[in-house]
Design an enzyme around this catalytic site. Structure first.
Site, PDB file in Angstrom:
ATOM      1  CD  GLU A 254      45.543 -57.079 -40.981  1.00  0.00           C
ATOM      2  OE1 GLU A 254      46.379 -57.730 -41.615  1.00  0.00           O
ATOM      3  OE2 GLU A 254      45.033 -57.484 -39.920  1.00  0.00           O
ATOM      4  CE  LYS A 256      41.005 -53.358 -31.720  1.00  0.00           C
ATOM      5  NZ  LYS A 256      40.028 -54.159 -31.043  1.00  0.00           N
ATOM      6  NE  ARG A 261      43.781 -62.785 -32.128  1.00  0.00           N
ATOM      7  CZ  ARG A 261      44.839 -62.113 -31.678  1.00  0.00           C
ATOM      8  NH1 ARG A 261      44.695 -61.193 -30.754  1.00  0.00           N
ATOM      9  NH2 ARG A 261      46.046 -62.364 -32.152  1.00  0.00           N
ATOM     10  NE  ARG A 276      42.926 -60.990 -25.376  1.00  0.00           N
ATOM     11  CZ  ARG A 276      42.965 -59.705 -25.263  1.00  0.00           C
ATOM     12  NH1 ARG A 276      42.327 -58.977 -26.137  1.00  0.00           N
ATOM     13  NH2 ARG A 276      43.605 -59.149 -24.296  1.00  0.00           N
ATOM     14  CD  GLU A 306      37.906 -60.192 -33.297  1.00  0.00           C
ATOM     15  OE1 GLU A 306      39.041 -60.623 -33.007  1.00  0.00           O
ATOM     16  OE2 GLU A 306      37.210 -59.535 -32.506  1.00  0.00           O
ATOM     17  CG  PHE A 347      43.907 -60.899 -38.140  1.00  0.00           C
ATOM     18  CD1 PHE A 347      44.937 -61.268 -37.307  1.00  0.00           C
ATOM     19  CD2 PHE A 347      42.628 -60.785 -37.617  1.00  0.00           C
ATOM     20  CE1 PHE A 347      44.706 -61.516 -35.964  1.00  0.00           C
ATOM     21  CE2 PHE A 347      42.379 -61.034 -36.279  1.00  0.00           C
ATOM     22  CZ  PHE A 347      43.428 -61.405 -35.443  1.00  0.00           C
ATOM     23  NE  ARG A 424      47.894 -55.229 -24.170  1.00  0.00           N
ATOM     24  CZ  ARG A 424      46.684 -55.406 -24.689  1.00  0.00           C
ATOM     25  NH1 ARG A 424      46.344 -54.787 -25.810  1.00  0.00           N
ATOM     26  NH2 ARG A 424      45.818 -56.192 -24.112  1.00  0.00           N
ATOM     27  CE  LYS A 430      43.980 -51.540 -27.962  1.00  0.00           C
ATOM     28  NZ  LYS A 430      43.410 -52.525 -27.084  1.00  0.00           N
TER      29      LYS A 430
END
Ligand code: ATP
Length: 591
Positions: A254, A256, A261, A276, A306, A347, A424, A430
């Site tokens: 996707e 970025k 966010r 976020r 985003e 997303f 994470r 990313k």
């Protein structure tokens, strides 16, 4: 419960940097705290009175805090100021001031009233909520009232908390450990407590549920509309090959987006937006609130996306700074919204009509998202491909950069690809470009086409299609859409100026893969400055020279105001010069 007990634990915690020791102190504290005040004890230990997402902060101005100390101790503000300069810590100033007052006062303090946790908490809440006329005086009195009873050590922590600087250095994860041990006897409960925290990040509430109902209660904590879920984060890997490897040979890629966010909650007519860091952003983005209501077709949902400001005329994604002033600004939002509309690129969806979707795999979630939302001008789905082909992904990456994104986020498409709130991990990876350099020189580009204006630019051109000259092929190759840097007057005049060059299709000496609304004989040369040169799959300038399938594009081009009437179009910046500039740009970064 006496506040003194908290102050003593805080003092011990301050004296260590070892996480295990801190945990032990907290376990002892929580184990001896009654159910009725456990939530308050937890919030106070975090230096707060509510979870962050409620947006009610203490943060009393130091000026007012000093006045309160004067009121409680009789020590002049000047003297306190000097003490503050010396110690740089309001807590120590208050502690010293109370000690001094006690030395000067003759009677004994032993039998006096004790400060309770409840009293401290209540006054803090009143201080945070006081507003309007006379509120400053009220806040000073509320704090002075606490300081009148406080012992020196208590005063230290009361002051630090009320000015928003308690800073005991306790991570939320340490608090989770301590709560699990205090109420479950071991860290084994930690997994459940952490899951509850990730979907309902309110430690005071979790502590209360644990104290009241035990682990069975915690297991029942569910996602609730209006309470933000902790955001899932991405790991990083340096190459697409490694990413594909990690993802089992295939993944979704996707764009970025480089914005803010936003987690959007919607319940019928009510919408909440969270950052976020779980701050409440609802008031700052009324446009996003309206847009999400329009685009969503069901009753209840939580979306992840985003938000990015967009130039409505060029379609270009803008740097987030242009709307960052909206944050924390209550007034003038309407104007800001009109000036720089934002688009929310969705997303993910993590909740729909009563159903928690966090355990549903990614591909299915995306399908559910697309089924329940209709794209509009302001709400779009994150652009993506699902691929296992490196060449295809590379081209997609270049396109993402050209479109103003930072790179790509690869997403696992397997059955394990749940939404891991607060984590994470390698389910999301990313991939960002590793260079960014500024364009130093201006360039001269030829106008070859134009696009009809939108919004305030209706009736004139929204942007011009610009090209560089390729002397070897004797043709003009497109390199950007130019929409900024014009005065209102220049903008209004553009159609008139270009009337004499208008033709009904793309000029034979122009190579464009973009469909413009108007085409011109290449004749007018404008001076342009851009932010940087990027690889581009859409623009034709120097196509295939640096990389197969890619041309060059200018990001964030601006008209400098200079019409190069003195130049023929063949004297414009050449495609070779741009290639050279691109290479230098990269060299500069690699140095
Ligand atoms: P960075 O500073 O590199 O942007 P970060 O620390 O802000 O990283 P990461 O979790 O490392 O955050 O990267 C994911 C971030 O990228 C998300 O928090 C989100 O803001 C942003 N983002 C943009 N587009 C997407 C997307 N399609 N999917 C997931 N996250 C996206």
């Amino acid at each position: 419960m006496e506040y003194r007990k908290l102050a003593e634990v805080y003092q011990k915690i301050e004296s260590t940097t070892k996480r295990l020791e801190m945990t032990d102190y907290l376990v002892a504290l929580f184990s001896s705290t009654s159910k009725d005040v456990i939530d308050k004890v937890v919030y106070l230990t975090q230096g707060k009175i509510y979870p962050d997402y409620m947006g009610i902060e203490l943060g009393l101005a130091e000026k007012l805090a000093l006045k309160a100390i004067t009121r409680a101790t009789g020590i002049g503000e000047k003297e306190l100021q000097t003490m503050l300069q010396k110690h740089g810590d309001m807590g120590i100033v208050a502690e010293e001031a109370i000690k001094k007052k006690r030395q000067l006062t003759l009677f004994s303090f032993e039998s006096e009233e004790r400060l309770s946790v409840e009293k401290v908490y209540d006054n803090f809440v009143k201080i945070a909520r006081a507003s309007g006329e006379g509120s400053q005086d009220k806040k000073i009195n509320l704090l002075a009232e606490l300081l009148n009873i406080a012992e020196p050590l208590e005063a230290r922590y009361i002051l630090r908390t009320v000015v928003g600087k308690l800073r005991l250095g306790i991570a939320d994860m340490t608090l989770l450990d301590a709560l699990s041990i205090a109420f479950g006897g071991s860290k084994e409960l930690r997994e459940f407590v952490e899951r509850a925290y990730n979907i309902h990040p309110d430690l005071g509430y979790i502590a209360k549920v644990l104290a009241d109902k035990g682990i069975a209660g915690v297991k029942k904590i569910k996602i609730q509309l209006g309470i933000p879920v902790r955001a899932m984060l991405a790991e990083r890997l340096p190459s697409l090959e490694e990413i594909l490897n990690k993802m089992g040979g295939k993944a979704a890629f996707e764009y970025k987006y480089d914005g803010l966010r936003i987690q959007a909650h919607i319940k019928n007519d009510k919408v909440w937006l969270y950052s976020r860091r779980l701050e409440n952003l609802t008031e700052q983005f009324p446009d996003v609130v309206a847009a999400i209501k329009e685009a969503f077709k069901g009753n209840e949902a939580i979306f992840d996306g985003e938000a990015v400001p967009v130039d409505i005329n060029t379609g270009e994604l803008l740097p987030f700074q242009v709307v960052s002033h909206r944050r924390g600004r209550k007034y003038g939002i309407e104007k800001a919204v009109e000036e720089y509309p934002v688009v929310l690129f969705l997303f993910d969806i993590i909740y729909l009509n009563g159903e928690d979707l966090t355990r549903v795999p990614y591909m299915e979630r995306r399908e559910i998202l697309e089924k329940n939302v209709e794209e509009t001008d302001r709400i779009k789905f994150a652009t993506r491909i699902v691929s296992s082909d490196i060449a295809e992904i590379k081209e997609f990456f270049n396109k993402a950069i050209e479109d103003g994104c930072e790179g790509l986020v690869a997403k696992n498409t397997g059955p394990e690809s749940i939404y891991r709130a607060g984590a994470r991990e390698f389910l999301w990876i990313k991939y960002k470009r590793d260079y960014r350099a500024e364009m130093a020189d201006t360039i001269d580009l030829v106008v070859v086409g134009a696009f009809a204006g939108k919004g305030r630019r209706k009736g004139t051109y929204g942007a011009l299609l610009m090209a560089a000259y390729n002397p070897k092929k004797d043709r003009f190759e497109t390199v950007c859409k130019l929409g900024s840097g014009f005065t209102d007057e220049q903008l209004a005049n553009l159609p008139r100026i270009f009337e004499e060059y208008k033709i009904d299709k793309c000029h034979p000496r122009v190579w464009s893969e973009i469909e413009a609304d108007y085409w011109f004989i290449p004749r007018i040369v404008l001076e342009v400055i851009g932010a940087e040169i990027t690889l581009s799959p859409t623009h034709t300038c120097a196509r295939d020279v640096i990389e197969k399938g890619a041309g060059l594009a200018i990001r964030f081009p601006r008209f400098t105001g200079r019409w190069r009437d003195d130049k023929w179009p063949e004297e414009a910046t050449t495609t070779e010069e741009l290639v050279e500039m691109y290479r230098n740009q990269i060299k500069k970064v690699e140095k």
